[in-house]
Design a protein around this motif. Structure first.
Motif, PDB file in Angstrom:
ATOM      1  N   VAL A   1       0.891  -1.358  -0.152  1.00 50.99           N
ATOM      2  CA  VAL A   1      -0.047   0.087  -0.041  1.00 50.99           C
ATOM      3  C   VAL A   1       0.851   1.216  -0.145  1.00 50.99           C
ATOM      4  CG1 VAL A   1      -1.841   1.149   1.432  1.00 50.99           C
ATOM      5  CG2 VAL A   1      -2.007  -1.161   1.232  1.00 50.99           C
ATOM      6  N   HIS A   2       1.926   0.988   0.775  1.00 46.43           N
ATOM      7  CA  HIS A   2       3.033   2.453   0.997  1.00 46.43           C
ATOM      8  C   HIS A   2       3.561   2.659  -0.740  1.00 46.43           C
ATOM      9  CE1 HIS A   2       3.644   1.598   5.243  1.00 46.43           C
ATOM     10  NE2 HIS A   2       2.388   2.394   5.231  1.00 46.43           N
ATOM     11  N   THR A   3       3.906   1.555  -1.346  1.00 49.60           N
ATOM     12  CA  THR A   3       4.512   1.500  -2.688  1.00 49.60           C
ATOM     13  C   THR A   3       3.504   2.205  -3.644  1.00 49.60           C
ATOM     14  OG1 THR A   3       5.968  -0.319  -2.218  1.00 49.60           O
ATOM     15  CG2 THR A   3       5.676   0.364  -4.466  1.00 49.60           C
ATOM     16  N   PHE A   4       2.141   1.616  -3.394  1.00 48.61           N
ATOM     17  CA  PHE A   4       1.057   2.295  -4.175  1.00 48.61           C
ATOM     18  C   PHE A   4       0.990   3.823  -4.242  1.00 48.61           C
ATOM     19  CE2 PHE A   4      -2.871   3.148  -5.645  1.00 48.61           C
ATOM     20  CZ  PHE A   4      -3.152   2.429  -6.793  1.00 48.61           C
ATOM     21  N   GLU A   5       0.979   4.253  -2.840  1.00 48.18           N
ATOM     22  CA  GLU A   5       0.701   5.355  -2.591  1.00 48.18           C
ATOM     23  C   GLU A   5       1.814   6.552  -3.108  1.00 48.18           C
ATOM     24  OE1 GLU A   5       0.408   5.489   1.647  1.00 48.18           O
ATOM     25  OE2 GLU A   5      -1.958   4.871   1.647  1.00 48.18           O
ATOM     26  N   LYS A   6       3.212   6.025  -2.937  1.00 48.75           N
ATOM     27  CA  LYS A   6       4.188   6.873  -3.348  1.00 48.75           C
ATOM     28  C   LYS A   6       4.143   6.876  -4.925  1.00 48.75           C
ATOM     29  CE  LYS A   6       9.214   7.249  -2.676  1.00 48.75           C
ATOM     30  NZ  LYS A   6      10.568   7.081  -1.768  1.00 48.75           N
ATOM     31  N   TYR A   7       3.919   5.767  -5.505  1.00 44.91           N
ATOM     32  CA  TYR A   7       4.445   5.900  -7.061  1.00 44.91           C
ATOM     33  C   TYR A   7       3.213   5.721  -7.964  1.00 44.91           C
ATOM     34  CZ  TYR A   7       9.192   4.531  -5.806  1.00 44.91           C
ATOM     35  OH  TYR A   7      10.668   4.728  -5.659  1.00 44.91           O
ATOM     36  N   LEU A   8       1.945   5.386  -7.474  1.00 45.05           N
ATOM     37  CA  LEU A   8       0.904   5.198  -8.445  1.00 45.05           C
ATOM     38  C   LEU A   8      -0.428   6.191  -8.065  1.00 45.05           C
ATOM     39  CD1 LEU A   8       0.741   1.382  -8.711  1.00 45.05           C
ATOM     40  CD2 LEU A   8       1.821   3.098 -10.551  1.00 45.05           C
ATOM     41  N   LEU A   9      -0.321   6.394  -6.751  1.00 41.62           N
ATOM     42  CA  LEU A   9      -1.704   7.227  -6.330  1.00 41.62           C
ATOM     43  C   LEU A   9      -2.021   8.428  -6.978  1.00 41.62           C
ATOM     44  CD1 LEU A   9      -4.016   7.039  -4.371  1.00 41.62           C
ATOM     45  CD2 LEU A   9      -2.489   8.160  -2.796  1.00 41.62           C
ATOM     46  N   ALA A  10      -0.681   9.268  -7.051  1.00 41.81           N
ATOM     47  CA  ALA A  10      -0.822  10.711  -7.762  1.00 41.81           C
ATOM     48  C   ALA A  10      -1.272  10.503  -9.213  1.00 41.81           C
ATOM     49  CB  ALA A  10       0.425  11.206  -7.620  1.00 41.81           C
ATOM     50  N   PRO A  11      -0.543   9.584 -10.185  1.00 39.80           N
ATOM     51  CA  PRO A  11      -0.985   9.365 -11.488  1.00 39.80           C
ATOM     52  C   PRO A  11      -2.505   8.853 -11.620  1.00 39.80           C
ATOM     53  CG  PRO A  11       1.337   8.610 -11.201  1.00 39.80           C
ATOM     54  CD  PRO A  11       0.712   8.926  -9.593  1.00 39.80           C
ATOM     55  N   GLN A  12      -2.870   7.987 -10.837  1.00 44.27           N
ATOM     56  CA  GLN A  12      -4.175   7.530 -10.714  1.00 44.27           C
ATOM     57  C   GLN A  12      -5.194   8.753 -10.293  1.00 44.27           C
ATOM     58  OE1 GLN A  12      -5.073   4.171  -8.103  1.00 44.27           O
ATOM     59  NE2 GLN A  12      -7.025   5.571  -7.633  1.00 44.27           N
ATOM     60  N   GLU A  13      -4.832   9.402  -9.393  1.00 41.18           N
ATOM     61  CA  GLU A  13      -5.813  10.499  -8.883  1.00 41.18           C
ATOM     62  C   GLU A  13      -6.117  11.507  -9.947  1.00 41.18           C
ATOM     63  OE1 GLU A  13      -6.606  13.015  -4.705  1.00 41.18           O
ATOM     64  OE2 GLU A  13      -5.014  11.646  -4.796  1.00 41.18           O
ATOM     65  N   TYR A  14      -4.954  12.066 -10.327  1.00 38.99           N
ATOM     66  CA  TYR A  14      -5.103  13.174 -11.254  1.00 38.99           C
ATOM     67  C   TYR A  14      -4.894  13.149 -12.690  1.00 38.99           C
ATOM     68  CZ  TYR A  14      -3.885  15.351  -6.800  1.00 38.99           C
ATOM     69  OH  TYR A  14      -4.065  15.839  -5.382  1.00 38.99           O
ATOM     70  N   LEU A  15      -4.647  11.793 -13.039  1.00 37.24           N
ATOM     71  CA  LEU A  15      -4.773  11.742 -14.664  1.00 37.24           C
ATOM     72  C   LEU A  15      -5.629  10.562 -15.030  1.00 37.24           C
ATOM     73  CD1 LEU A  15      -3.540  12.103 -17.364  1.00 37.24           C
ATOM     74  CD2 LEU A  15      -1.497  10.556 -16.832  1.00 37.24           C
ATOM     75  N   MET A  16      -5.413   9.273 -14.539  1.00 39.38           N
ATOM     76  CA  MET A  16      -5.968   7.969 -14.851  1.00 39.38           C
ATOM     77  C   MET A  16      -7.530   8.030 -14.455  1.00 39.38           C
ATOM     78  SD  MET A  16      -3.995   6.397 -16.438  1.00 39.38           S
ATOM     79  CE  MET A  16      -2.134   5.605 -16.701  1.00 39.38           C
ATOM     80  N   GLU A  17      -7.745   8.439 -13.349  1.00 40.32           N
ATOM     81  CA  GLU A  17      -9.109   8.342 -12.729  1.00 40.32           C
ATOM     82  C   GLU A  17     -10.235   9.318 -13.341  1.00 40.32           C
ATOM     83  OE1 GLU A  17     -11.545   9.682  -8.612  1.00 40.32           O
ATOM     84  OE2 GLU A  17      -9.822   8.126  -8.310  1.00 40.32           O
ATOM     85  N   PRO A  18      -9.593  10.675 -13.570  1.00 40.30           N
ATOM     86  CA  PRO A  18     -10.412  11.758 -14.297  1.00 40.30           C
ATOM     87  C   PRO A  18     -10.508  11.384 -15.900  1.00 40.30           C
ATOM     88  CG  PRO A  18      -8.738  12.882 -13.192  1.00 40.30           C
ATOM     89  CD  PRO A  18      -8.580  11.355 -12.979  1.00 40.30           C
ATOM     90  N   LEU A  19      -9.755  10.699 -16.250  1.00 32.87           N
ATOM     91  CA  LEU A  19      -9.742  10.115 -17.887  1.00 32.87           C
ATOM     92  C   LEU A  19     -11.001   8.948 -17.692  1.00 32.87           C
ATOM     93  CD1 LEU A  19      -6.123  10.100 -19.125  1.00 32.87           C
ATOM     94  CD2 LEU A  19      -8.189  11.595 -19.823  1.00 32.87           C
ATOM     95  N   PHE A  20     -10.950   8.096 -16.838  1.00 28.46           N
ATOM     96  CA  PHE A  20     -12.129   6.958 -16.626  1.00 28.46           C
ATOM     97  C   PHE A  20     -13.405   7.707 -16.590  1.00 28.46           C
ATOM     98  CE2 PHE A  20     -14.625   4.735 -13.510  1.00 28.46           C
ATOM     99  CZ  PHE A  20     -15.147   3.668 -14.512  1.00 28.46           C
ATOM    100  N   PHE A  21     -13.622   8.540 -15.727  1.00 21.36           N
ATOM    101  CA  PHE A  21     -15.077   9.129 -15.756  1.00 21.36           C
ATOM    102  C   PHE A  21     -15.411   9.811 -16.802  1.00 21.36           C
ATOM    103  CE2 PHE A  21     -14.124   8.020 -11.014  1.00 21.36           C
ATOM    104  CZ  PHE A  21     -14.935   7.239 -11.152  1.00 21.36           C
ATOM    105  N   ALA A  22     -14.437  10.847 -17.604  1.00 22.04           N
ATOM    106  CA  ALA A  22     -14.724  11.537 -18.664  1.00 22.04           C
ATOM    107  C   ALA A  22     -15.177  10.461 -19.705  1.00 22.04           C
ATOM    108  CB  ALA A  22     -13.507  12.326 -19.109  1.00 22.04           C
ATOM    109  N   SER A  23     -14.542   9.453 -19.855  1.00 23.61           N
ATOM    110  CA  SER A  23     -14.797   8.334 -20.933  1.00 23.61           C
ATOM    111  C   SER A  23     -15.849   7.814 -20.794  1.00 23.61           C
ATOM    112  CB  SER A  23     -13.717   7.214 -21.026  1.00 23.61           C
ATOM    113  OG  SER A  23     -13.947   6.482 -19.730  1.00 23.61           O
TER     114      SER A  23
END
Length: 508
Positions: free
Chosen positions: A307-329
């Motif tokens: 979970v720590h590794t996910f928060e450090k490396y993947l959480l920011a891209p997911q929250e600010y890029l991938m997740e908005p693109l999913f809901f926009a799609s």
């Protein structure tokens, strides 16, 4: 062709400004809708409708396809994160309740659809089944996004009601994707006499059940012992590097197995997260048992958790890029302009309200479950406490009446919190979204059964339910999160079982 190259050229200023404005308005719309209606994803869906094909079509078509693919990767990451943060003990303890809730969440939408669409609106029987199947699937992406957005108030993944919600949503999603596979092949039945209906229906069911059964067995008896004995102590040397490599390999393996066996890729992503959560040893001396990410990074014999590794490396891209693109799609896929005729509006609204009820009814199982599994001894004090015999008869009678009044007051609070948890569960199940859109669009585009009117009625219900559900959850969390967290269905101590009955249900 392979061996060539893509000529590099500077993008035009108009293209650059469009992309900048798209991402800016995605962030702004999320913030505004979160402040106004407590559901940030609604603003992102609206931006997708405006910038995509449904309305202004500002983005180029190939960009929309690219963003859709990136958004789906974001959906996989959202569900993978949900699996990483899941409480395995709570999932096991509440599995029976989750199964009952999931069955209710599948049967009620399909059954009520036949009452309204088939008997009331005169749609065909197969058409009604396809539309009802689309409305029976709970949006996993929206569910986990709502859980994540509520984490600042209450960590729903650590609550009993949250574990029931996650399990029921995952089961609903698997059932929905099984029906999606069947619906996608319904067109073949009318053109190819050699297609086996049993194989079409059986393959995704067998694959889903097999993954659900085999994964915990091989994890507990094979992978976890091997990892704890031979691997986890070497991970402390490399910290996040070894974690992220294993996470990518496991996630890729699970979604690949899920795809090729015919079950849901999203189900595979959730199982991958739960698999990684169970792997490390839970002993205090274990490398992954740390109080914080900093401790895992600082101590030579300790390692940050997955979970720590996910928060450090993947959480920011997911929250600010991938997740908005999913809901926009999701917004890209809504035929917005065609929805606005009088007949489609009133039919869509009536069907939407019926489908809200069809999912909200899942919440009734929480007070029902509490009614049949509660222990009355917890609600009243023992009348034979030391020193009570020395009380005068009058004072003893007074003390007894005070205890009874206090017990009634406590019992009232207990039931109040149970009903709040029921409202949270029911409203969180309301959102449809990606799976519902997939089912109804495949039914409309790839089979001869779903008419245009049926398609638009279903789209109305999916769209309004995806708005109503998160808004209601946001309001409940905003005003009643503390009460839910303090109740029996709220935050749970990992070391303390919820109840003896739950322990029996969760025994492995």
């Amino acid at each position: 062709m392979a061996g060539g190259f893509l000529p590099y050229h500077e993008p035009g200023i108009v293209e650059i400004l469009i992309i900048i404005s798209f991402f800016f308005f995605l962030s702004l719309a999320k913030w505004v809708s979160a402040k106004v209606i407590q559901a940030g994803i609604i603003g992102q869906i609206a931006v997708g409708i405006i910038y995509g094909v449904p309305l202004a079509n500002i983005l180029e078509h190939n960009w929309q396809e690219t963003f859709l693919a990136l958004g789906y990767v974001g959906l996989i990451l959202i569900i993978f994160e949900g699996g990483l943060g899941a409480r395995v003990d709570l999932l096991k303890q509440n599995f029976t309740l989750s199964m009952v809730g999931a069955a209710t969440g599948v049967c009620f939408p399909i059954g009520l659809s036949y009452l309204l669409l088939y008997l009331g609106f005169g749609y065909g029987a197969v058409e009604t089944f396809i539309i009802g199947a689309a409305l029976s699937a709970t949006s996993l992406g929206t569910t986990f996004a709502v859980i994540s957005s509520a984490s600042s108030t209450i960590n729903l993944s650590q609550t009993r009601v949250g574990s029931v919600l996650v399990s029921a949503a995952v089961i609903d999603d698997v059932v929905g994707l099984v029906m999606l596979s069947v619906i996608g092949d319904l067109g073949k039945l009318s053109t190819d006499e050699h297609v086996s209906l049993g194989w079409l229906i059986g393959r995704p069911i067998v694959a889903s059940v097999a993954m659900a059964i085999v994964t915990p067995i091989v994890t507990k008896w094979l992978f976890a012992p091997l990892f704890r004995k031979y691997i986890e102590y070497h991970f402390a040397r490399f910290d996040h590097i070894s974690n992220i490599i294993l996470m990518i390999l496991v996630l890729s393996a699970f979604i690949t197995i899920a795809a090729f066996t015919g079950t849901s890729v999203l189900f595979g992503a959730f199982l991958a997260g739960v698999f990684l959560t169970y792997l490390p040893s839970k002993r205090p001396e274990g490398p992954f048992v740390v109080m914080s990410r900093e401790e895992g990074e600082r101590e030579a014999d300790k390692s940050p958790t997955f979970v720590h590794t996910f928060e450090k490396y993947l959480l920011a891209p997911q929250e600010y890029l991938m997740e908005p693109l999913f809901f926009a799609s999701i917004g890209f896929a809504i035929p917005f302009v065609q929805l606005w005729t009088g007949k489609r509006i009133w039919r869509g609204i009536v069907y939407s309200l019926l489908m809200v009820f069809a999912k909200c009814v899942v919440g009734i199982w929480i007070p029902t479950w509490q009614l049949f599994t509660r222990n009355p001894s917890h609600n009243r004090k023992d009348s034979s406490e030391p020193g009570e015999s020395q009380l005068q008869p009058g004072s003893k009678e007074k003390s007894k009446s005070q205890d009874e009044g206090q017990g009634e007051h406590t019992n009232g609070h207990r039931w109040n919190r149970a009903w709040l948890a029921a409202a949270l569960l029911g409203s969180a199940m309301v959102a449809r979204g990606e799976i519902g859109l997939l089912i109804i669009e495949i039914g409309h585009n790839e089979t001869p059964y779903v008419s245009d009117e049926g398609f638009f009625t279903g789209i109305w219900a999916i769209l309004l339910n995806t708005i109503i559900g998160p808004v209601t959850v946001g309001l409940i969390v905003r005003f009643h999160a503390k009460k839910i967290g303090e109740g029996e269905w709220g935050l749970q101590d990992p070391a303390v079982p919820v109840s003896s009955e739950a322990d029996m249900n969760g025994a492995v």
